[in-house]
Design an enzyme around this catalytic site. Structure first.
Site, PDB file in Angstrom:
ATOM      1  CB  SER A  16     -21.330   4.184 -27.258  1.00  0.00           C
ATOM      2  OG  SER A  16     -21.699   5.477 -26.461  1.00  0.00           O
ATOM      3  CE  LYS A  53     -25.635   3.862 -26.720  1.00  0.00           C
ATOM      4  NZ  LYS A  53     -25.096   4.079 -25.676  1.00  0.00           N
TER       5      LYS A  53
END
Length: 99
Positions: A16, A53
Protein backbone atom coordinates in the site's frame (compact mmCIF):
# COMPACT_ATOMS: atom_id res chain seq x y z
CA UNK A 1 22.40 17.38 21.86
CA UNK A 2 21.53 13.70 22.27
CA UNK A 3 18.30 12.26 20.92
CA UNK A 4 16.51 10.57 23.83
CA UNK A 5 13.77 9.13 21.60
CA UNK A 6 13.05 5.43 21.36
CA UNK A 7 13.15 3.65 18.01
CA UNK A 8 12.02 0.28 16.70
CA UNK A 9 11.97 -1.53 13.37
CA UNK A 10 9.08 -3.14 11.48
CA UNK A 11 9.02 -5.24 8.34
CA UNK A 12 6.72 -4.00 5.57
CA UNK A 13 4.21 -6.69 4.61
CA UNK A 14 1.98 -5.15 1.96
CA UNK A 15 2.31 -2.86 -1.03
CA UNK A 16 0.00 0.00 0.00
CA UNK A 17 2.97 2.35 0.39
CA UNK A 18 4.74 1.54 -2.88
CA UNK A 19 6.54 2.99 -4.71
CA UNK A 20 8.25 4.33 -1.55
CA UNK A 21 8.12 1.11 0.53
CA UNK A 22 7.93 -2.46 -0.70
CA UNK A 23 7.16 -5.83 0.94
CA UNK A 24 10.09 -7.02 3.08
CA UNK A 25 11.57 -3.51 3.40
CA UNK A 26 12.32 -2.51 6.98
CA UNK A 27 11.08 0.81 8.40
CA UNK A 28 12.73 2.52 11.35
CA UNK A 29 10.12 4.16 13.55
CA UNK A 30 10.53 6.85 16.19
CA UNK A 31 8.06 6.24 19.02
CA UNK A 32 5.71 9.22 19.30
CA UNK A 33 1.96 9.76 19.49
CA UNK A 34 1.67 12.97 17.44
CA UNK A 35 2.31 13.52 13.72
CA UNK A 36 2.23 16.52 11.44
CA UNK A 37 -0.02 16.38 8.40
CA UNK A 38 1.91 14.78 5.55
CA UNK A 39 4.17 12.65 7.75
CA UNK A 40 4.22 8.87 7.44
CA UNK A 41 3.44 6.91 10.57
CA UNK A 42 2.53 3.59 12.11
CA UNK A 43 -1.07 3.29 13.29
CA UNK A 44 -3.12 0.79 15.25
CA UNK A 45 -6.79 0.78 14.24
CA UNK A 46 -9.20 -0.82 16.70
CA UNK A 47 -6.30 -2.62 18.38
CA UNK A 48 -5.56 -4.59 15.19
CA UNK A 49 -2.36 -5.05 13.24
CA UNK A 50 -0.12 -2.07 12.65
CA UNK A 51 -0.52 -0.21 9.36
CA UNK A 52 1.81 2.27 7.64
CA UNK A 53 0.14 5.30 6.05
CA UNK A 54 0.60 8.99 5.39
CA UNK A 55 -1.22 11.04 8.04
CA UNK A 56 -3.41 13.93 6.87
CA UNK A 57 -5.46 16.31 9.02
CA UNK A 58 -8.89 17.10 7.57
CA UNK A 59 -11.55 19.56 8.63
CA UNK A 60 -13.67 16.96 10.44
CA UNK A 61 -11.06 14.33 11.22
CA UNK A 62 -8.07 12.59 9.74
CA UNK A 63 -7.15 10.57 6.68
CA UNK A 64 -4.72 7.67 6.46
CA UNK A 65 -3.44 7.76 2.91
CA UNK A 66 -1.63 4.98 1.05
CA UNK A 67 0.91 5.98 -1.61
CA UNK A 68 -0.16 3.17 -3.94
CA UNK A 69 -3.07 4.47 -6.04
CA UNK A 70 -4.61 0.98 -6.10
CA UNK A 71 -5.70 1.53 -2.47
CA UNK A 72 -8.24 3.99 -1.13
CA UNK A 73 -7.57 6.64 1.48
CA UNK A 74 -9.27 5.87 4.80
CA UNK A 75 -11.15 8.82 6.31
CA UNK A 76 -12.09 8.99 10.00
CA UNK A 77 -13.99 11.61 11.96
CA UNK A 78 -12.49 12.82 15.24
CA UNK A 79 -15.22 10.80 17.00
CA UNK A 80 -14.13 7.62 15.18
CA UNK A 81 -10.50 8.31 16.11
CA UNK A 82 -11.57 8.21 19.77
CA UNK A 83 -14.13 5.40 19.61
CA UNK A 84 -12.33 2.83 17.44
CA UNK A 85 -9.63 3.95 18.57
CA UNK A 86 -6.93 4.97 16.12
CA UNK A 87 -3.57 5.17 17.85
CA UNK A 88 -0.45 6.80 16.45
CA UNK A 89 2.44 4.53 17.41
CA UNK A 90 5.27 6.45 15.78
CA UNK A 91 6.79 8.28 12.83
CA UNK A 92 8.61 6.47 10.04
CA UNK A 93 12.07 8.06 9.90
CA UNK A 94 13.91 5.66 7.60
CA UNK A 95 13.21 2.94 5.04
CA UNK A 96 15.73 0.17 4.44
CA UNK A 97 15.32 -2.01 1.40
CA UNK A 98 17.23 -4.82 -0.25
CA UNK A 99 19.25 -4.08 -3.38
Amino acid sequence: MQDKAEYFALKVLGDSMSPRMFPNDTVIVRKQNVLQSGETGIFLINGGEATIKMFVYEEYGIALKPLNIAYETQHYTFEEVESLPIEIVGKVVEVRGKV
